[in-house]
Motif scaffolding. Sequence first.
Motif, PDB file in Angstrom:
ATOM      1  N   ASN A  37       0.852  -1.196   0.000  1.00  0.00           N
ATOM      2  CA  ASN A  37       0.000   0.000   0.000  1.00  0.00           C
ATOM      3  C   ASN A  37       0.888   1.247   0.000  1.00  0.00           C
ATOM      4  O   ASN A  37       1.225   1.809   1.026  1.00  0.00           O
ATOM      5  N   VAL A  67      -4.510  -0.940  -1.074  1.00  0.00           N
ATOM      6  CA  VAL A  67      -3.696  -2.159  -0.982  1.00  0.00           C
ATOM      7  C   VAL A  67      -3.827  -2.894  -2.313  1.00  0.00           C
ATOM      8  O   VAL A  67      -4.935  -3.223  -2.737  1.00  0.00           O
ATOM      9  N   ILE A 133       2.426  -4.357   3.611  1.00  0.00           N
ATOM     10  CA  ILE A 133       1.271  -3.552   4.013  1.00  0.00           C
ATOM     11  C   ILE A 133       1.553  -2.896   5.361  1.00  0.00           C
ATOM     12  O   ILE A 133       1.860  -3.572   6.331  1.00  0.00           O
TER      13      ILE A 133
END
Length: 160
Positions: A37, A67, A133
């Motif tokens: 992300n 994401v 992430i």
Amino acid sequence: TVLRPNAFFNYLTDHAFADVQKDGRHTVLGDVSHRINPISREDVASFIADCVQNRRGGEFLMGGPDVMTFREIGVLAAKVIGNEQELQIRSIPLWFLRLMAVLLTLVGVFSRSMRCQAALLHWMLYVSTHDGIAPCCGKKRLIDEYKRKYEDYQRENKDN
């Protein structure tokens, strides 16, 4: 205060977007199942200003609101450009990158530039085999960055 943004828009824009725009191709590594992300530089700057203003310290992992897999990033670029149907996605197998990393590491015993190349390949392998992430700290979206980049490109080419 330590900030750890996982990826910046400008890196993805400069590489993925430029390749899709120029050649209609997007290169991915491995099976492309891992996600990231990315965050904009402006969102990171805003977070820094907030830390300074509120005298907040610590270590912060940072990511943006979207994401995506690296494949989805290329498809997004193609969608913004308008050549989603013609997009060619090529995949470099991880075994090949691992082999190259080992060879460059061996040659790197004698050459600093080869050590740097080996380190880059090891990083690419890590990113291609792990999710990146981070907690969402940004508001800006990658699609808006791609749209801005494409509008700038069209404006430049219209003037020429």
